[in-house]
Design a protein around this motif. Structure first.
Motif, PDB file in Angstrom:
ATOM      1  N   VAL A   1       9.510   9.575  25.949  1.00  0.00           N
ATOM      2  CA  VAL A   1       9.276   9.591  27.394  1.00  0.00           C
ATOM      3  C   VAL A   1      10.486  10.167  28.121  1.00  0.00           C
TER       4      VAL A   1
ATOM      5  N   ASP B   1      13.898   8.742  21.921  1.00  0.00           N
ATOM      6  CA  ASP B   1      12.694   8.011  22.331  1.00  0.00           C
ATOM      7  C   ASP B   1      12.538   7.993  23.844  1.00  0.00           C
ATOM      8  N   LEU B   2      13.662   8.105  24.552  1.00  0.00           N
ATOM      9  CA  LEU B   2      13.638   8.085  26.017  1.00  0.00           C
ATOM     10  C   LEU B   2      14.773   8.944  26.537  1.00  0.00           C
TER      11      LEU B   2
ATOM     12  N   LEU C   1      12.004  10.095  31.928  1.00  0.00           N
ATOM     13  CA  LEU C   1      11.956   9.496  33.262  1.00  0.00           C
ATOM     14  C   LEU C   1      12.972  10.231  34.127  1.00  0.00           C
TER      15      LEU C   1
ATOM     16  N   LEU D   1       3.072  17.790  27.894  1.00  0.00           N
ATOM     17  CA  LEU D   1       3.403  16.388  28.129  1.00  0.00           C
ATOM     18  C   LEU D   1       2.391  15.784  29.108  1.00  0.00           C
ATOM     19  N   LYS D   2       2.181  14.496  28.992  1.00  0.00           N
ATOM     20  CA  LYS D   2       1.388  13.770  29.977  1.00  0.00           C
ATOM     21  C   LYS D   2       2.348  13.359  31.087  1.00  0.00           C
ATOM     22  N   ALA D   3       2.181  13.921  32.284  1.00  0.00           N
ATOM     23  CA  ALA D   3       3.176  13.743  33.338  1.00  0.00           C
ATOM     24  C   ALA D   3       2.523  13.342  34.651  1.00  0.00           C
TER      25      ALA D   3
ATOM     26  N   ARG E   1       7.322  10.494  35.366  1.00  0.00           N
ATOM     27  CA  ARG E   1       7.283  10.036  33.977  1.00  0.00           C
ATOM     28  C   ARG E   1       6.469  11.024  33.162  1.00  0.00           C
TER      29      ARG E   1
ATOM     30  N   THR F   1       5.178   8.225  39.090  1.00  0.00           N
ATOM     31  CA  THR F   1       4.844   6.813  38.875  1.00  0.00           C
ATOM     32  C   THR F   1       5.494   5.865  39.874  1.00  0.00           C
TER      33      THR F   1
ATOM     34  N   GLU G   1       5.354  11.979  29.036  1.00  0.00           N
ATOM     35  CA  GLU G   1       5.319  11.456  27.658  1.00  0.00           C
ATOM     36  C   GLU G   1       4.796  12.526  26.713  1.00  0.00           C
TER      37      GLU G   1
ATOM     38  N   GLU H   1       9.555   0.283  30.637  1.00  0.00           N
ATOM     39  CA  GLU H   1       9.276   0.987  29.391  1.00  0.00           C
ATOM     40  C   GLU H   1       9.369   0.022  28.203  1.00  0.00           C
TER      41      GLU H   1
ATOM     42  N   LEU I   1      12.328  15.230  22.918  1.00  0.00           N
ATOM     43  CA  LEU I   1      11.535  14.017  22.794  1.00  0.00           C
ATOM     44  C   LEU I   1      10.875  13.924  21.421  1.00  0.00           C
TER      45      LEU I   1
END
Length: 217
Positions: free
Chosen positions: A147, A96-97, A149, A170-172, A212, A175, A214, A26, A142
């Motif tokens: 992101v 942020d994470l 994880l 979210l874009k998931a 993951r 990964t 985002e 990341e 978030l």
């Protein structure tokens, strides 16, 4: 430096290592705010702190909080460790994470909540007891571009995790994947898992995944 792990505290294992690998990829600017929920011994929180981020770690176990604080002091890393149930101690904050290695092992609970050390791995009959809550609540923690994880077993339905997170805009995706031999917990309930149809007749290892997700900017 190996972390101090007290009796009853989840020790770093293959899932910790898999999530640490995802963390290392990341692009986190120094000073980013990171949350490690279910920190256990604090191993992942320390990895994030070594990247120059501001880390808050949370665990429901008193022993885990003590161990994580001790390990942070011993490593000379500024990790803030709070005791509480998942996101309760950080309500109103954003990050942020978010890192999560929650309980995810399906368990024949008989309707009983897990107790003692088993709280670190037992997660109800489908393994989703904590995963679904994280999927509901983590998106609200978030920042734009932030992101999540999260590591868990393929036995607890990664596709469902991805669907829930995508439903929250979210874009998931999955990964990372890694297959490992059964550990003591899965070996002890192997027959039950086969009866439930969660394991095939000849399957003798477990797949771990990292999801993951985002939040778009």
């Amino acid at each position: 430096m190996n972390p101090l792990v007290l009796p009853g505290v989840y020790a770093p294992q293959e899932d910790t290592d898999l999530l640490a690998g995802a963390l290392s990829e990341e692009p986190l600017p120094p000073g980013s705010d990171v949350l490690d929920v279910g920190t256990g011994s604090g191993a992942l929180a320390l990895e994030a702190a070594r990247l120059g981020t501001r880390v808050t770690a949370v665990d429901v176990s008193r022993r885990a909080v003590y161990a994580a604080r001790w390990n942070a002091r011993r490593a000379g890393l500024p990790v803030r460790v709070l005791r509480g149930n998942l996101f309760e101690p950080v309500r109103g904050r954003t990050f942020d994470l978010v890192l999560a290695n929650p309980p995810y092992v399906p368990a024949p609970t008989g309707g009983r909540a897990p107790r003692g050390p088993a709280r670190a791995w037992d997660a109800g009959g489908d393994g989703r007891l904590v995963l679904d809550r994280i999927c509901r609540e983590a998106p609200g923690l978030l920042r734009p571009g932030g992101v999540l994880l999260m590591v868990h077993s393929a036995l607890s339905d990664p596709d469902r995790t991805v669907r829930h997170l995508r439903a929250a805009d979210l874009k998931a995706s999955v990964t990372r994947r890694r297959r490992i031999p059964f550990g003591p917990v899965l070996r002890s309930r192997e027959e039950w898992l086969r009866r439930r149809g969660l394991l095939s007749g000849d399957e003798n290892n477990e797949e771990l995944v990292v999801v993951r997700a985002e939040l778009p900017r």
